[in-house]
Scaffold this active site. Sequence first.
Site, PDB file in Angstrom:
ATOM      1  N   CYS A  34       3.513   8.542   1.101  1.00  0.00           N
ATOM      2  CA  CYS A  34       4.075   7.586   2.054  1.00  0.00           C
ATOM      3  C   CYS A  34       4.279   6.267   1.324  1.00  0.00           C
ATOM      4  O   CYS A  34       3.331   5.653   0.844  1.00  0.00           O
ATOM      5  CB  CYS A  34       3.101   7.441   3.231  1.00  0.00           C
ATOM      6  SG  CYS A  34       3.663   6.266   4.458  1.00  0.00           S
ATOM      7  N   CYS A  38      -1.009   5.814   9.994  1.00  0.00           N
ATOM      8  CA  CYS A  38       0.200   5.083  10.403  1.00  0.00           C
ATOM      9  C   CYS A  38      -0.166   3.763  11.054  1.00  0.00           C
ATOM     10  O   CYS A  38      -1.021   3.710  11.938  1.00  0.00           O
ATOM     11  CB  CYS A  38       0.984   5.861  11.449  1.00  0.00           C
ATOM     12  SG  CYS A  38       1.549   7.452  10.935  1.00  0.00           S
ATOM     13  N   CYS A  44       6.535  -6.774   7.209  1.00  0.00           N
ATOM     14  CA  CYS A  44       7.632  -6.276   8.039  1.00  0.00           C
ATOM     15  C   CYS A  44       8.016  -7.351   9.050  1.00  0.00           C
ATOM     16  O   CYS A  44       7.160  -8.081   9.529  1.00  0.00           O
ATOM     17  CB  CYS A  44       7.186  -5.009   8.771  1.00  0.00           C
ATOM     18  SG  CYS A  44       8.535  -4.142   9.585  1.00  0.00           S
ATOM     19  N   ASN A 104      -3.181   5.036  16.335  1.00  0.00           N
ATOM     20  CA  ASN A 104      -4.309   4.614  15.504  1.00  0.00           C
ATOM     21  C   ASN A 104      -4.654   3.179  15.850  1.00  0.00           C
ATOM     22  O   ASN A 104      -3.860   2.278  15.583  1.00  0.00           O
ATOM     23  CB  ASN A 104      -3.938   4.701  14.024  1.00  0.00           C
ATOM     24  CG  ASN A 104      -3.753   6.142  13.594  1.00  0.00           C
ATOM     25  OD1 ASN A 104      -4.613   6.982  13.808  1.00  0.00           O
ATOM     26  ND2 ASN A 104      -2.593   6.432  13.011  1.00  0.00           N
ATOM     27  N   CYS A 124       1.959  -1.816  16.125  1.00  0.00           N
ATOM     28  CA  CYS A 124       1.845  -1.597  14.672  1.00  0.00           C
ATOM     29  C   CYS A 124       1.179  -2.788  14.009  1.00  0.00           C
ATOM     30  O   CYS A 124       1.610  -3.934  14.189  1.00  0.00           O
ATOM     31  CB  CYS A 124       3.220  -1.369  14.055  1.00  0.00           C
ATOM     32  SG  CYS A 124       3.156  -1.127  12.270  1.00  0.00           S
ATOM     33  N   GLU A 145       0.824  -1.186   0.000  1.00  0.00           N
ATOM     34  CA  GLU A 145       0.000   0.000   0.000  1.00  0.00           C
ATOM     35  C   GLU A 145       0.870   1.252   0.000  1.00  0.00           C
ATOM     36  O   GLU A 145       1.999   1.238   0.469  1.00  0.00           O
ATOM     37  CB  GLU A 145      -0.933  -0.006   1.205  1.00  0.00           C
ATOM     38  CG  GLU A 145      -2.040  -1.022   0.998  1.00  0.00           C
ATOM     39  CD  GLU A 145      -3.017  -1.114   2.144  1.00  0.00           C
ATOM     40  OE1 GLU A 145      -4.173  -1.455   1.870  1.00  0.00           O
ATOM     41  OE2 GLU A 145      -2.643  -0.845   3.286  1.00  0.00           O
ATOM     42  N   HIS A 196       9.417   6.240  20.360  1.00  0.00           N
ATOM     43  CA  HIS A 196       8.244   5.683  21.060  1.00  0.00           C
ATOM     44  C   HIS A 196       8.413   5.362  22.544  1.00  0.00           C
ATOM     45  O   HIS A 196       7.431   5.095  23.233  1.00  0.00           O
ATOM     46  CB  HIS A 196       7.695   4.434  20.361  1.00  0.00           C
ATOM     47  CG  HIS A 196       7.411   4.610  18.923  1.00  0.00           C
ATOM     48  ND1 HIS A 196       6.775   5.721  18.419  1.00  0.00           N
ATOM     49  CD2 HIS A 196       7.690   3.834  17.845  1.00  0.00           C
ATOM     50  CE1 HIS A 196       6.663   5.614  17.095  1.00  0.00           C
ATOM     51  NE2 HIS A 196       7.221   4.482  16.725  1.00  0.00           N
ATOM     52  N   SER A 234      11.797   6.107  14.782  1.00  0.00           N
ATOM     53  CA  SER A 234      10.598   5.716  15.528  1.00  0.00           C
ATOM     54  C   SER A 234      11.018   5.388  16.950  1.00  0.00           C
ATOM     55  O   SER A 234      11.397   4.264  17.250  1.00  0.00           O
ATOM     56  CB  SER A 234       9.952   4.497  14.861  1.00  0.00           C
ATOM     57  OG  SER A 234       9.460   4.869  13.597  1.00  0.00           O
ATOM     58  N   CYS A 263       6.698  -4.623  15.924  1.00  0.00           N
ATOM     59  CA  CYS A 263       6.456  -3.593  16.943  1.00  0.00           C
ATOM     60  C   CYS A 263       5.042  -3.816  17.495  1.00  0.00           C
ATOM     61  O   CYS A 263       4.102  -4.061  16.737  1.00  0.00           O
ATOM     62  CB  CYS A 263       6.589  -2.193  16.337  1.00  0.00           C
ATOM     63  SG  CYS A 263       8.259  -1.874  15.723  1.00  0.00           S
TER      64      CYS A 263
END
Length: 411
Positions: free
Chosen positions: A132, A378, A139, A335, A146, A119, A260, A258, A143
Amino acid sequence: MSEATTLDRPVQAHAAAPAKRSLVGLDRAGLRAALLEAGLAEREAKMRAQQLWHWIYWRGATDFGQMTNVGKALRSALADAFSLDRPTIVSEQISIDGTRKWLLRMPSKGPHDRGAEVECVYIPEADRGTLCVSSQVGCTLTCAFCHTGTQKLVRNLEASEIVAQMMIARDRLGEWPDAAQPEGVVAPTDGGRLVSNIVLMGMGEPLYNFDNVKTAVETMSDGEGLALSRRRITLSTAGVAPMIPRAGEEIGTMLAISLHAVRDDLRNTLVPLNRKYPIKDLLDACHAYPGLSNARRITFEYVMLKDVNDSLSDAKELVRLLKGIPAKINLIPFNPWPGTKYECSDWEQIERFSDIVFNAGYASPIRTPRGRDILAACGQLKSETEKLRARARLMLESGVGEAGVYAATAE
Ligand code: SAH
């Protein structure tokens, strides 16, 4: 526009015959090699590669017939051997906020490959349009917050497949010298570009696909083609510390980290890669990023997770840790996705956190989530696709044809 819109059919039909190799996305060396393969002599291949480069990356040509300065015989020989196809657009969704998300299927690599899907998201803002881009299919980093991390890695994207994402965005936005802008696309009033910025913040860890990302950035920033300055391209990493200085020297984009979390115990669970490269190693590598200055800062991304990493002492520790690094801090409201155990911090808490960072002298914008209605925000990428797959399987079992799969994206 009152609601999200979705294509109900792929933009290109899936060719039944084995597709000709596309030249789109190749770097200069790749184009020359393809021309040699097609039988051109070395000198001519070099000259023709230069012409093709202009047609593909400056003009956005989709047909060899457009290449008026290339002789007719060669144009038809090229058309016999190659194509200028882009990856198939399986779906295009347009959010009520103007964000666009494309699900792309890469050409199949053989009889057992259905074609990898990734995407890519376009986010228009008043002063910029950010694309993006994904660097991997899936991946490996897992994480905890995510969604992409819950899907298993299929493979690295090739450089040409990374570049093709920009080509498709410019096709769909009508951003080529001779193209008309489609309905609903608003050109920036300042004459700036529609795709003015690229962030490598889609699916995947770009520093685990170093060589291909490097080649893709070279192609996208080439002044005789797509010509997007490296200063407008940002590579985001979860923290592959040993690769960071090299990325600065060899890729030369802006850098985002990233982060966090500000303590190793917490970061070990949120970003498991931290067990390999703890916060100190990561920040040391950031200090060593070439060309840092107040005009060229590192962006630190910090996802706001309620009662997990959002305390005011976390904010103070963040400020302490980043001392001496020219930095800006993007606070990203979490999100949520189906099945996650995390919640987004309360808005007032995000503001208090942001105030501490801001008062310490750092820009600390709170990122407005974009495209949430189409799961383009995200950490949400690919989830929709996976859901659709599951639904498609059900439909096939109950005798509904493949077309239903695409129609289902309209829900
Ligand atoms: N692997 C790279 C590139 C992906 S960037 C990296 O980690 O930097 C994607 C960004 O979105 C990262 O900062 C990631 O931490 C953040 N993100 C992932 N899931 C999210 C979610 N559910 N809500 C908000 N941000 C999220």
